[in-house]
Motif scaffolding. Structure first.
Motif, PDB file in Angstrom:
ATOM      1  N   ALA A 236       0.830  -1.207   0.000  1.00  0.00           N
ATOM      2  CA  ALA A 236       0.000   0.000   0.000  1.00  0.00           C
ATOM      3  C   ALA A 236       0.862   1.254   0.000  1.00  0.00           C
ATOM      4  O   ALA A 236       0.542   2.241  -0.677  1.00  0.00           O
ATOM      5  N   SER A 239       2.219   1.679  -3.429  1.00  0.00           N
ATOM      6  CA  SER A 239       1.164   2.191  -4.304  1.00  0.00           C
ATOM      7  C   SER A 239       1.031   3.697  -4.171  1.00  0.00           C
ATOM      8  O   SER A 239       0.918   4.419  -5.169  1.00  0.00           O
ATOM      9  N   ILE A 266      -7.156  -1.616  -6.144  1.00  0.00           N
ATOM     10  CA  ILE A 266      -7.017  -0.699  -5.016  1.00  0.00           C
ATOM     11  C   ILE A 266      -6.246   0.528  -5.489  1.00  0.00           C
ATOM     12  O   ILE A 266      -5.149   0.402  -6.041  1.00  0.00           O
ATOM     13  N   ILE A 268      -4.789   4.018  -3.896  1.00  0.00           N
ATOM     14  CA  ILE A 268      -4.515   4.636  -2.597  1.00  0.00           C
ATOM     15  C   ILE A 268      -4.581   6.155  -2.652  1.00  0.00           C
ATOM     16  O   ILE A 268      -5.237   6.797  -1.835  1.00  0.00           O
ATOM     17  N   LYS A 275      -6.474   4.858   5.086  1.00  0.00           N
ATOM     18  CA  LYS A 275      -6.381   4.252   3.757  1.00  0.00           C
ATOM     19  C   LYS A 275      -5.523   2.989   3.792  1.00  0.00           C
ATOM     20  O   LYS A 275      -5.809   2.018   3.093  1.00  0.00           O
ATOM     21  N   ARG A 276      -4.469   3.013   4.618  1.00  0.00           N
ATOM     22  CA  ARG A 276      -3.636   1.816   4.739  1.00  0.00           C
ATOM     23  C   ARG A 276      -4.447   0.673   5.326  1.00  0.00           C
ATOM     24  O   ARG A 276      -4.370  -0.470   4.865  1.00  0.00           O
ATOM     25  N   ALA A 279      -6.888  -0.680   2.763  1.00  0.00           N
ATOM     26  CA  ALA A 279      -6.207  -1.539   1.801  1.00  0.00           C
ATOM     27  C   ALA A 279      -5.945  -2.913   2.400  1.00  0.00           C
ATOM     28  O   ALA A 279      -6.138  -3.947   1.744  1.00  0.00           O
ATOM     29  N   THR A 282      -9.157  -4.889   2.474  1.00  0.00           N
ATOM     30  CA  THR A 282      -9.509  -5.361   1.139  1.00  0.00           C
ATOM     31  C   THR A 282      -8.676  -6.572   0.754  1.00  0.00           C
ATOM     32  O   THR A 282      -9.191  -7.561   0.212  1.00  0.00           O
TER      33      THR A 282
END
Length: 314
Positions: A236, A239, A266, A268, A275-276, A279, A282
């Motif tokens: 992540a 990304s 995904i 970011i 957000k981390r 991710a 997910t």
């Protein structure tokens, strides 16, 4: 140790490589045959070995599967037995990359079907992209098909945490002969991590694995098989730094061929703790769904205890 936030996924020859010299020689011979022939012969040999007691499933692994998936031990023993076959098929397919001729590899690739061509085509048009998969099935042939069919001419970077083997070196050389320019990158120093970011920003395709325990870099707590677990989530951060979408895909292998299933994408953007964690959640859902759909094809059952170490998302 890898630099903070890195994701040193060990994409290597086999999840659990065969230790017997005779088994290794047999797999070498099989790997030179066409895909459907080698897999069919491997299945026949596997059943013969099972029948005569040479390939008994591990009770300890069956117990882990039973507890993780909430299934009876009898069913888990069957899955553990099938997992042994998929470990062997995994090894055969990596060996095929170095032993088959370029023409043979192209013929093998006809047995690989890709779902969601629209998402894959979209991904191929991105300046920076991360292809993220699992230690699952016999993904060597399917990954080669994905790269040469949809990312021709793009540099491919595979993140590593240890030195490559001679088999892997030869496999990369053979991939180059079919137009896939792949290289391994070792994230053993902070400057190497920065090199990786630069490469991806310039258009290199990053291939990584996302079903790794916390020891492989920054991690987050997630729900994995109905329990709290910790998975590496450095992908992540990569990304966000590279502004590269993460394409989650998995391979399902059968004797007659493979299917590449694209799960989700995904994106970011600017990284935050929320957000981390999103991710990570997910990716955890991706792992849960994939493993429940084909539990015998996941190669990480023997490492399942490593996921249980708490590592709160920082």
């Amino acid at each position: 140790m890898p630099p903070p936030g890195s994701h040193s996924a060990p994409l290597h020859l086999a999840a659990r490589e065969p230790q017997s010299v005779s088994t290794r020689q047999t797999l070498e011979h099989l790997s030179r045959l066409p895909l459907r022939v080698r897999r069919s012969l491997l299945l026949v040999g596997f059943h013969i070995g099972r029948r005569f007691g040479y390939l008994a499933a591990s009770p300890a692994e069956a117990l882990r599967i039973s507890v993780a998936l909430h299934i009876p031990l009898k069913n888990a023993l069957k899955i553990a037995g099938e997992a042994m076959f998929h470990d062997l098929m995994f090894a055969v397919e990596w060996l095929a990359l170095k032993n088959r001729t370029p023409a043979g590899l192209f013929r093998d690739a006809r047995a690989v079907r890709i779902t969601d061509h629209e998402i894959v085509q979209w991904a191929s048009e991105q300046q920076a992209v991360i292809l993220a998969t699992l230690h699952m099935a016999s993904y060597a042939t399917s990954l080669a098909k994905l790269l040469y069919a949809h990312f021709p001419g793009r540099q491919v970077v595979i993140v590593r945490s240890k030195s490559i083997t001679e088999d892997e070196r030869q496999a990369l050389a053979k991939l180059a002969m079919i137009g896939v320019q792949a290289e391994y990158l070792f994230l053993d120093r902070p400057e190497t991590f920065l090199d990786l970011v630069r490469l991806v920003k310039r258009g290199a395709v990053l291939v990584t694995l996302v079903d790794l325990p916390h020891e492989y870099g920054r991690s987050c707590e997630v729900d994995l098989f109905w329990q709290r677990a910790s998975i590496a989530i450095g992908v992540a951060d990569l990304s966000a730094l590279c502004r590269a979408p993460i394409v989650l895909f998995r391979t399902v292998s059968k004797v007659l061929g493979d299917e590449i299933i694209v799960d989700s994408v995904i994106e970011i953007g600017v990284m935050t703790a929320a957000k981390r964690q999103n991710a990570a959640d997910t990716i955890a859902r991706f792992i849960n769904a994939a493993v429940r759909a084909a539990p015998a094809q996941w190669h990480m059952w023997d490492r399942l205890p490593e996921y249980s170490v708490p590592a709160p998302c920082a």
